[in-house]
Design a protein around this motif. Structure first.
Motif, short mmCIF file in Angstrom:
data_model
loop_
_atom_site.label_atom_id
_atom_site.label_comp_id
_atom_site.label_asym_id
_atom_site.label_seq_id
_atom_site.Cartn_x
_atom_site.Cartn_y
_atom_site.Cartn_z
N SER A 86 40.90 -8.16 -44.46
CA SER A 86 39.85 -9.17 -44.26
C SER A 86 39.07 -8.92 -42.97
CB SER A 86 40.44 -10.57 -44.27
OG SER A 86 41.28 -10.76 -43.15
N GLY A 137 35.19 -8.57 -42.80
CA GLY A 137 34.47 -9.42 -41.84
C GLY A 137 33.54 -8.60 -40.95
N ASP A 183 31.41 -17.08 -37.82
CA ASP A 183 32.22 -15.89 -38.14
C ASP A 183 32.02 -14.74 -37.16
OD1 ASP A 183 29.70 -15.02 -38.82
OD2 ASP A 183 30.21 -14.44 -40.88
#
Length: 125
Positions: free
Chosen positions: A2, A6, A49
């Protein structure tokens, strides 16, 4: 995995933001001689994020220079009209910086993609 995905999103957001910055710099350069044109700037906003997003376009509220040209159709009674507040040197430097930042984000995107592909290849074995 992830984290790798990302990083793809973060670098893609950086490329998008820098492309918007480059677009506005090129618009400013194209309109440097347009009477009354105000320089456009675009701020960046940090996303949750870790990525960035271009903010709303802002017009430079600096003083427009008065240009003396009595033959110009926009000249007032004293022969002056409002010029553009675009400085070509600043815009060219800004465009170069945006280009280099875009290229750095592109390299990060490519490296993250290669790492993800390598990880998938290892998992297939």
């Amino acid at each position: 995995m992830s984290d790798i995905i990302g990083s793809l999103g973060i670098s893609a957001s950086g490329m998008h933001a820098q492309s918007m910055r480059l677009r506005h710099a090129s618009e400013n350069i194209a309109n440097a001689d347009t009477p009354g044109y105000r320089r456009k700037t675009i701020p960046f906003q940090e996303l949750a994020d870790g990525g960035v997003a271009p903010g709303r376009v802002r017009l430079d509220r600096g003083e427009l220079p008065k240009v003396y040209d009595p033959s110009h159709p926009m000249a007032d009674g004293s022969g002056h009209y409002a010029g553009s507040n675009v400085d070509l040197i600043v815009e060219i430097a800004d465009a170069r910086e945006a280009q280099r930042s875009y290229e750095a984000n592109l390299k990060l995107f490519d490296q993250s993609r290669q790492m993800a592909q390598g990880l998938l290849d290892l998992l297939k074995r």
